[in-house]
Enzyme design. Structure first.
Site, PDB file in Angstrom:
ATOM      1  N   HIS A  77      16.287  44.172  -0.408  1.00  0.00           N
ATOM      2  CA  HIS A  77      17.393  45.144  -0.491  1.00  0.00           C
ATOM      3  C   HIS A  77      18.218  43.855   0.698  1.00  0.00           C
ATOM      4  CE1 HIS A  77      14.502  47.899  -1.425  1.00  0.00           C
ATOM      5  NE2 HIS A  77      15.780  48.896  -1.794  1.00  0.00           N
ATOM      6  N   MET A 113      10.219  40.494   5.026  1.00  0.00           N
ATOM      7  CA  MET A 113      10.702  38.933   4.144  1.00  0.00           C
ATOM      8  C   MET A 113      11.421  38.646   5.084  1.00  0.00           C
ATOM      9  SD  MET A 113       8.444  39.559   2.188  1.00  0.00           S
ATOM     10  CE  MET A 113       8.961  37.975   0.827  1.00  0.00           C
ATOM     11  N   ASP A 128      12.827  18.099   5.702  1.00  0.00           N
ATOM     12  CA  ASP A 128      13.937  17.063   5.633  1.00  0.00           C
ATOM     13  C   ASP A 128      14.422  16.564   6.347  1.00  0.00           C
ATOM     14  OD1 ASP A 128      16.222  16.973   3.597  1.00  0.00           O
ATOM     15  OD2 ASP A 128      17.594  17.811   5.168  1.00  0.00           O
TER      16      ASP A 128
END
Length: 158
Positions: A77, A113, A128
């Site tokens: 959500h 999450m 990175d």
């Protein structure tokens, strides 16, 4: 299929209906680490990585990721985050950088999450920014540390 709340009676994937749930204060903390070599650790701590301030950029990337979790993970959500912090611990002996993400909301669904996504993206950003020095970094141990609020109650990884 009624025991699976992300599927309807026909077996189709659906977003869980949280409309009947109460709004509560919810917090989640996630962590993970990246193993680096001495050259990377020294460059990160010394501020000499050519791409810039590694931990500063990773912090911003983690916060941005938490805010976008709903667009990355199906069935999540969209949430109005009230707080998101990204903190780092460096272990110069074991050559690890550990990230801790803390996310808070007042919502009808949790933020596990979002915290996990924030930690993951912060670690990926470190990778990175440092891969030009050495690509043999290893991201490990991403997991939920704690969660508070909601119907399922509190959780601690212990």
């Amino acid at each position: 299929m009624t025991e699976w709340n992300h599927f309807d009676e026909s077996g189709n994937a659906v977003m869980v209906d949280v409309s009947g749930k109460d709004v509560t204060s919810r917090t989640a903390v996630a962590t993970g680490s990246i193993r680096v070599n001495r050259k990377i650790m020294d460059a990160v701590l010394g501020g000499t990585v050519k791409k810039g301030d590694v931990l500063g950029v990773a912090r911003v990337a983690g916060i941005m990721a938490a805010k976008q979790t709903w667009s990355l993970i199906p069935m999540c959500h969209p949430l109005c985050l009230r707080k998101c912090t990204i903190d780092f611990e460096t272990d110069e002996v074991n050559l690890e950088i550990r990230v801790f993400s803390t996310v808070k909301v007042e919502e009808k669904t949790g933020v596990e999450m979002e915290a996990l996504t924030a930690a993951s993206v912060a670690l990926l950003t470190i990778y990175d920014m440092c891969k030009a020095i050495d690509k043999r970094m290893e991201i490990t141990g991403i997991h939920l540390v704690t969660k508070t609020g909601g119907k399922s109650g509190d959780f601690s990884y212990d």
